[in-house]
Design a protein around this motif. Structure first.
Motif, PDB file in Angstrom:
ATOM      1  N   GLU A   1      -4.295  -3.284  15.928  1.00 51.71           N
ATOM      2  CA  GLU A   1      -3.324  -2.275  15.876  1.00 51.71           C
ATOM      3  C   GLU A   1      -3.110  -2.177  14.155  1.00 51.71           C
ATOM      4  OE1 GLU A   1       1.100  -3.293  16.482  1.00 51.71           O
ATOM      5  OE2 GLU A   1       0.063  -4.921  17.719  1.00 51.71           O
ATOM      6  N   PRO A   2      -2.309  -1.205  13.859  1.00 50.80           N
ATOM      7  CA  PRO A   2      -2.258  -0.879  12.303  1.00 50.80           C
ATOM      8  C   PRO A   2      -1.477  -2.049  11.858  1.00 50.80           C
ATOM      9  CG  PRO A   2      -1.842   1.103  13.147  1.00 50.80           C
ATOM     10  CD  PRO A   2      -1.895  -0.013  14.464  1.00 50.80           C
ATOM     11  N   LEU A   3      -1.988  -2.689  10.597  1.00 48.63           N
ATOM     12  CA  LEU A   3      -1.297  -3.595   9.946  1.00 48.63           C
ATOM     13  C   LEU A   3      -0.327  -2.928   8.752  1.00 48.63           C
ATOM     14  CD1 LEU A   3      -4.237  -6.414  10.124  1.00 48.63           C
ATOM     15  CD2 LEU A   3      -2.081  -6.261  11.443  1.00 48.63           C
ATOM     16  N   ALA A   4       0.794  -3.218   8.751  1.00 49.98           N
ATOM     17  CA  ALA A   4       1.607  -2.226   7.855  1.00 49.98           C
ATOM     18  C   ALA A   4       2.480  -3.108   7.202  1.00 49.98           C
ATOM     19  CB  ALA A   4       2.476  -1.231   8.270  1.00 49.98           C
ATOM     20  N   PHE A   5       2.903  -2.744   5.763  1.00 52.32           N
ATOM     21  CA  PHE A   5       4.106  -3.371   5.174  1.00 52.32           C
ATOM     22  C   PHE A   5       4.747  -2.452   4.429  1.00 52.32           C
ATOM     23  CE2 PHE A   5      -0.073  -3.735   2.855  1.00 52.32           C
ATOM     24  CZ  PHE A   5       0.282  -3.188   1.490  1.00 52.32           C
ATOM     25  N   VAL A   6       5.925  -2.549   3.690  1.00 48.90           N
ATOM     26  CA  VAL A   6       6.850  -1.494   3.173  1.00 48.90           C
ATOM     27  C   VAL A   6       6.749  -1.857   1.584  1.00 48.90           C
ATOM     28  CG1 VAL A   6       9.222  -0.548   3.175  1.00 48.90           C
ATOM     29  CG2 VAL A   6       8.028  -1.296   5.335  1.00 48.90           C
ATOM     30  N   LYS A   7       6.804  -0.827   0.977  1.00 51.22           N
ATOM     31  CA  LYS A   7       6.812  -0.758  -0.524  1.00 51.22           C
ATOM     32  C   LYS A   7       8.220  -0.103  -0.962  1.00 51.22           C
ATOM     33  CE  LYS A   7       2.993  -0.158  -2.640  1.00 51.22           C
ATOM     34  NZ  LYS A   7       2.669  -1.214  -3.399  1.00 51.22           N
ATOM     35  N   GLY A   8       8.566  -0.555  -2.240  1.00 47.40           N
ATOM     36  CA  GLY A   8       9.595   0.241  -2.738  1.00 47.40           C
ATOM     37  C   GLY A   8       9.377   1.109  -3.942  1.00 47.40           C
ATOM     38  N   GLU A   9      10.291   2.119  -4.012  1.00 46.22           N
ATOM     39  CA  GLU A   9      10.023   3.700  -4.719  1.00 46.22           C
ATOM     40  C   GLU A   9       9.516   2.984  -6.276  1.00 46.22           C
ATOM     41  OE1 GLU A   9      11.784   7.591  -6.141  1.00 46.22           O
ATOM     42  OE2 GLU A   9      13.010   6.157  -4.823  1.00 46.22           O
ATOM     43  N   ALA A  10      10.265   2.059  -6.746  1.00 46.73           N
ATOM     44  CA  ALA A  10      10.121   1.587  -8.106  1.00 46.73           C
ATOM     45  C   ALA A  10       8.730   1.163  -8.345  1.00 46.73           C
ATOM     46  CB  ALA A  10      11.231   0.402  -8.327  1.00 46.73           C
TER      47      ALA A  10
ATOM     48  N   GLN B   1     -16.993   2.904  -3.649  1.00 44.70           N
ATOM     49  CA  GLN B   1     -17.383   4.034  -3.224  1.00 44.70           C
ATOM     50  C   GLN B   1     -17.348   3.802  -1.575  1.00 44.70           C
ATOM     51  OE1 GLN B   1     -20.879   6.438  -4.637  1.00 44.70           O
ATOM     52  NE2 GLN B   1     -21.412   4.497  -5.316  1.00 44.70           N
ATOM     53  N   GLY B   2     -16.786   4.984  -1.055  1.00 46.76           N
ATOM     54  CA  GLY B   2     -16.370   5.014   0.357  1.00 46.76           C
ATOM     55  C   GLY B   2     -16.140   6.307   0.927  1.00 46.76           C
ATOM     56  N   SER B   3     -15.710   6.406   2.220  1.00 54.34           N
ATOM     57  CA  SER B   3     -15.211   7.506   2.847  1.00 54.34           C
ATOM     58  C   SER B   3     -14.095   7.232   3.774  1.00 54.34           C
ATOM     59  CB  SER B   3     -16.198   8.267   3.604  1.00 54.34           C
ATOM     60  OG  SER B   3     -16.093   9.392   4.262  1.00 54.34           O
ATOM     61  N   THR B   4     -13.219   8.426   3.637  1.00 60.33           N
ATOM     62  CA  THR B   4     -12.188   8.076   4.747  1.00 60.33           C
ATOM     63  C   THR B   4     -12.505   8.204   6.203  1.00 60.33           C
ATOM     64  OG1 THR B   4     -11.804  10.642   4.679  1.00 60.33           O
ATOM     65  CG2 THR B   4     -10.481   9.365   3.252  1.00 60.33           C
ATOM     66  N   LYS B   5     -13.669   8.597   6.444  1.00 64.43           N
ATOM     67  CA  LYS B   5     -14.219   8.648   7.643  1.00 64.43           C
ATOM     68  C   LYS B   5     -14.270   7.210   8.499  1.00 64.43           C
ATOM     69  CE  LYS B   5     -19.088   8.791   6.586  1.00 64.43           C
ATOM     70  NZ  LYS B   5     -20.312   9.914   6.760  1.00 64.43           N
ATOM     71  N   ASP B   6     -14.237   6.247   7.517  1.00 66.87           N
ATOM     72  CA  ASP B   6     -14.606   4.780   8.031  1.00 66.87           C
ATOM     73  C   ASP B   6     -13.261   4.342   8.087  1.00 66.87           C
ATOM     74  OD1 ASP B   6     -17.303   4.925   7.850  1.00 66.87           O
ATOM     75  OD2 ASP B   6     -17.329   4.682   5.421  1.00 66.87           O
ATOM     76  N   MET B   7     -12.199   5.029   8.009  1.00 66.69           N
ATOM     77  CA  MET B   7     -10.701   4.324   8.429  1.00 66.69           C
ATOM     78  C   MET B   7     -10.902   3.715   9.897  1.00 66.69           C
ATOM     79  SD  MET B   7      -7.729   6.312   6.771  1.00 66.69           S
ATOM     80  CE  MET B   7      -7.734   7.199   5.228  1.00 66.69           C
ATOM     81  N   ILE B   8     -10.279   2.679  10.374  1.00 70.52           N
ATOM     82  CA  ILE B   8     -10.304   2.223  11.563  1.00 70.52           C
ATOM     83  C   ILE B   8      -8.998   2.939  12.180  1.00 70.52           C
ATOM     84  CG2 ILE B   8      -9.580   0.284  12.894  1.00 70.52           C
ATOM     85  CD1 ILE B   8     -10.338  -1.687  10.465  1.00 70.52           C
ATOM     86  N   PHE B   9      -7.966   3.172  11.669  1.00 69.43           N
ATOM     87  CA  PHE B   9      -6.897   4.104  12.138  1.00 69.43           C
ATOM     88  C   PHE B   9      -6.607   5.299  11.383  1.00 69.43           C
ATOM     89  CE2 PHE B   9      -5.716  -0.466  13.179  1.00 69.43           C
ATOM     90  CZ  PHE B   9      -5.900  -0.459  14.343  1.00 69.43           C
TER      91      PHE B   9
END
Length: 257
Positions: free
Chosen positions: A75-84, A191-199
């Motif tokens: 499942e997506p592994l996410a974290f939060v960042k601040g605007e600064a 180098q890479g491609s967005t087609k290889d994203m898991i989610f």
């Protein structure tokens, strides 16, 4: 359309790309054109909204997970960042003095265009205002776990350049088939491609909006493929995504910042 937000002549302006120049949208200066090198580039988020929330993905490319000796997440592994943490095109990112390993991460950034809550995957892309390029630097010295980095790894002032353009979603027919490329001092290192994203982008919007409300201007940074290398003060890093733009950033030392 490719939109920008810039500082010029003592004021902040919204602009669009026009024949290799910036055409100002400020009413009093409507259709005034200026060169790319005459301005200070800012994160290209207005006039939509400033981001209330910046969500960033970890290990969203299988090859990058393998590069770090981790299995792909379920499942997506996410974290939060601040605007600064956000800075613009051609700005400087500070590398803390004394660290041993700081690296770039070329990422497709999704800008939310309307309030999204409990959105279905099939409808998710309708909630996207546009896309930009992000370079989400990481400082591995501070890492405690690979899955959800602590604040000192990712949420640092100047460590997330984005831009130069916000490209309208309607001008990106398939965000899941874009080439990514990073160069350091003119040498291609990733180098890479967005087609290889898991989610993929639609899955991420469905996932996040299922338990939190996404607001206009919110950002989702979608992760990076393998090929990250260390960056030193003086290095010029260009993170580029096909059809979105090339984001230039320079590393500076903490003592010179």
């Amino acid at each position: 359309m490719r939109r920008a937000r810039i500082a010029w002549a003592g004021a902040v302006h919204d602009a669009v790309e026009a024949d290799g120049q910036l055409e100002l949208l400020t009413p009093a200066l409507r259709r005034r054109r200026i060169g790319f090198d005459e301005v200070v580039w800012l994160p290209p988020l207005a006039p939509i909204s400033r981001p209330r929330t910046v969500l960033a993905l970890g290990l969203n490319y299988a090859d990058h997970a393998k590069e770090l000796a981790f299995k792909a997440p379920e499942e997506p592994l996410a974290f939060v960042k601040g605007e600064a943490s956000l800075i613009g095109h051609k700005a400087y990112t500070v590398r803390p003095d004394g660290v041993n390993f700081m690296h770039y991460e070329c990422e497709l950034a999704v800008v939310i265009g309307q309030t999204a809550k409990r959105v279905k995957k099939a409808d998710a892309l309708q909630y996207v205002a546009g896309y930009t390029v992000a370079n989400d630097y990481a400082i591995r010295d501070y890492l405690e776990n690979w899955y959800r980095p602590n604040l000192k790894v990712k949420n640092r002032d100047t460590c997330t350049p984005i831009g130069p353009w916000l490209v309208d979603a309607e001008d990106v027919p398939d965000p899941m088939n874009l080439r990514l490329c990073t160069s350091v001092n003119g040498q291609i290192t990733q180098q890479g491609s967005t087609k290889d994203m898991i989610f993929d982008v639609a899955t991420l919007i469905e996932y996040f909006s299922g338990f939190m409300t996404l607001m206009p201007g919110d950002l989702i940074l979608t992760g990076t493929p393998d090929g990250v290398v260390e960056c030193q003060p003086g290095d010029v890093i260009v993170t580029e995504i096909e059809g979105i733009g090339a984001l230039t950033n320079t590393i500076t030392s903490e003592s010179k910042a």
